[in-house]
Design an enzyme around this catalytic site. Structure first.
Site, mmCIF file in Angstrom:
data_model
loop_
_atom_site.group_PDB
_atom_site.id
_atom_site.type_symbol
_atom_site.label_atom_id
_atom_site.label_comp_id
_atom_site.label_asym_id
_atom_site.label_seq_id
_atom_site.Cartn_x
_atom_site.Cartn_y
_atom_site.Cartn_z
ATOM 1 N N TYR A 136 7.862 2.743 -7.609
ATOM 2 C CA TYR A 136 6.807 1.336 -7.806
ATOM 3 C C TYR A 136 7.356 0.510 -9.096
ATOM 4 C CZ TYR A 136 7.138 1.344 -2.263
ATOM 5 O OH TYR A 136 7.004 1.617 -0.878
ATOM 6 N N GLU A 183 0.960 -1.067 -0.295
ATOM 7 C CA GLU A 183 -0.415 0.099 0.017
ATOM 8 C C GLU A 183 0.875 1.075 0.224
ATOM 9 O OE1 GLU A 183 -1.052 -2.246 3.352
ATOM 10 O OE2 GLU A 183 -2.360 -3.277 1.447
HETATM 11 C C1 LIG Z 1 10.243 6.087 -1.648
HETATM 12 C C2 LIG Z 1 11.702 5.711 -1.132
HETATM 13 C C3 LIG Z 1 12.049 4.427 -0.138
HETATM 14 C C4 LIG Z 1 12.487 5.722 -2.007
HETATM 15 O O1 LIG Z 1 13.952 6.119 -2.092
HETATM 16 P P1 LIG Z 1 15.264 6.663 -2.750
HETATM 17 O O2 LIG Z 1 16.247 5.887 -2.680
HETATM 18 O O3 LIG Z 1 15.043 7.668 -2.200
HETATM 19 O O4 LIG Z 1 14.704 5.529 -3.849
HETATM 20 P P2 LIG Z 1 16.293 5.895 -5.707
HETATM 21 O O5 LIG Z 1 16.796 6.749 -5.290
HETATM 22 O O6 LIG Z 1 16.343 4.354 -5.524
HETATM 23 O O7 LIG Z 1 15.297 5.472 -6.436
HETATM 24 C C5 LIG Z 1 14.759 4.790 -7.425
HETATM 25 C C6 LIG Z 1 13.051 5.694 -8.405
HETATM 26 O O8 LIG Z 1 12.331 5.615 -7.740
HETATM 27 C C7 LIG Z 1 11.638 7.081 -8.240
HETATM 28 N N1 LIG Z 1 11.872 8.659 -6.847
HETATM 29 C C8 LIG Z 1 12.446 7.958 -5.701
HETATM 30 N N2 LIG Z 1 12.354 9.401 -4.977
HETATM 31 C C9 LIG Z 1 11.452 10.086 -6.348
HETATM 32 C C10 LIG Z 1 11.140 11.670 -5.814
HETATM 33 N N3 LIG Z 1 11.835 12.486 -4.863
HETATM 34 N N4 LIG Z 1 10.387 11.975 -6.887
HETATM 35 C C11 LIG Z 1 10.543 11.217 -7.974
HETATM 36 N N5 LIG Z 1 10.450 9.887 -8.274
HETATM 37 C C12 LIG Z 1 11.196 9.219 -7.316
HETATM 38 C C13 LIG Z 1 12.767 7.504 -9.461
HETATM 39 O O9 LIG Z 1 11.087 6.797 -10.408
HETATM 40 C C14 LIG Z 1 14.026 6.754 -9.090
HETATM 41 O O10 LIG Z 1 14.133 5.907 -10.336
HETATM 42 P P3 LIG Z 1 15.698 7.433 -10.936
HETATM 43 O O11 LIG Z 1 16.190 7.961 -9.471
HETATM 44 O O12 LIG Z 1 16.434 6.687 -11.645
HETATM 45 O O13 LIG Z 1 14.285 8.371 -11.495
HETATM 46 C C15 LIG Z 1 12.225 6.765 -0.025
HETATM 47 O O14 LIG Z 1 11.483 8.113 -1.127
HETATM 48 C C16 LIG Z 1 12.065 6.840 1.553
HETATM 49 O O15 LIG Z 1 12.139 6.905 2.040
HETATM 50 N N6 LIG Z 1 10.520 7.773 1.837
HETATM 51 C C17 LIG Z 1 10.212 7.998 2.712
HETATM 52 C C18 LIG Z 1 9.184 6.860 3.219
HETATM 53 C C19 LIG Z 1 8.522 5.922 2.791
HETATM 54 O O16 LIG Z 1 7.468 7.176 1.958
HETATM 55 N N7 LIG Z 1 8.119 4.935 2.030
HETATM 56 C C20 LIG Z 1 7.132 4.655 1.074
HETATM 57 C C21 LIG Z 1 6.059 4.169 1.869
HETATM 58 S S1 LIG Z 1 5.072 2.828 0.379
#
Ligand SMILES: CC(C)(COP(=O)(O)OP(=O)(O)OC[C@H]1O[C@@H](n2cnc3c(N)ncnc32)[C@H](O)[C@@H]1OP(=O)(O)O)[C@@H](O)C(=O)NCCC(=O)NCCS
Length: 155
Positions: free
Chosen positions: A123, A111
């Site tokens: 995702y 979710e």
């Molecule tokens: C969601 C989360 C886990 C992503 O982790 P991350 O290490 O920043 O993500 P990545 O660097 O591996 O990014 C992979 C892809 O995700 C997408 N993405 C990640 N962050 C993004 C942002 N701020 N805006 C848009 N796209 C994003 C992009 O497609 C990215 O690929 P790209 O860098 O080649 O464009 C992180 O933002 C987080 O911890 N957020 C807070 C907790 C949370 O919301 N968890 C999810 C609960 S459902």
């Protein structure tokens, strides 16, 4: 690819009880409505697949997965705010999905808040598809509630 992904200090490993102070600090920095210490302790106790991504001894993110028969559910995925957008979230979820496959799961569910564009894009980029919506699933500010999108991926 982010240079960080080739850092020899970067590790993925199962979460341990002693990681929980670092995990909780990240959880509270990253979420407006964080899980409590007790929730993480329960996840470890009941045997959910709890993993951390670390740089040496420093935990920079974690994920929690449950597997029941052929279905898996990603319950939490979080990267410390200062370390986001460097590929760590993608690396971590790919490991969780491998763990799910190793346990016999054929589908992964999760979710995500409708407002969480970063997570939704992550995702979607991995092939997850939106399959439904849970109304008012999450707490939100000012006592309101927010919908969750339900996503799934065939493993
Ligand atoms: C969601 C989360 C886990 C992503 O982790 P991350 O290490 O920043 O993500 P990545 O660097 O591996 O990014 C992979 C892809 O995700 C997408 N993405 C990640 N962050 C993004 C942002 N701020 N805006 C848009 N796209 C994003 C992009 O497609 C990215 O690929 P790209 O860098 O080649 O464009 C992180 O933002 C987080 O911890 N957020 C807070 C907790 C949370 O919301 N968890 C999810 C609960 S459902």
């Amino acid at each position: 690819m982010s240079a960080l992904l080739n850092d020899p200090l970067l590790r993925l490993r199962p979460m341990r009880e002693e990681d929980l102070p670092q995990v909780i600090a990240i959880e509270e920095a990253a979420y407006a409505f964080p899980w409590t210490l007790g929730i993480f302790q329960d996840c470890l106790r009941v045997g959910y697949c709890c993993w951390v991504i670390s740089l040496g001894e420093r935990v920079v993110g974690y994920g929690v997965l449950s597997v029941v028969l052929d279905e898996s559910h990603i319950l939490n995925l979080c990267i410390q705010p200062e370390w986001q957008r460097r590929g760590l979230g993608a690396r971590l979820i790919q490991r969780l999905l491998s763990v799910a496959r190793e346990h016999g799961a054929e589908t992964a569910f999760l979710e995500v808040r409708v407002s969480n564009d970063a997570a939704f894009k992550l995702y979607e980029g991995l092939g997850f598809e939106e399959i439904g919506r849970r109304r008012e699933y999450y707490p939100a500010s000012q006592g309101k509630r927010e919908d969750a999108l339900v996503m799934s991926l065939e493993l």
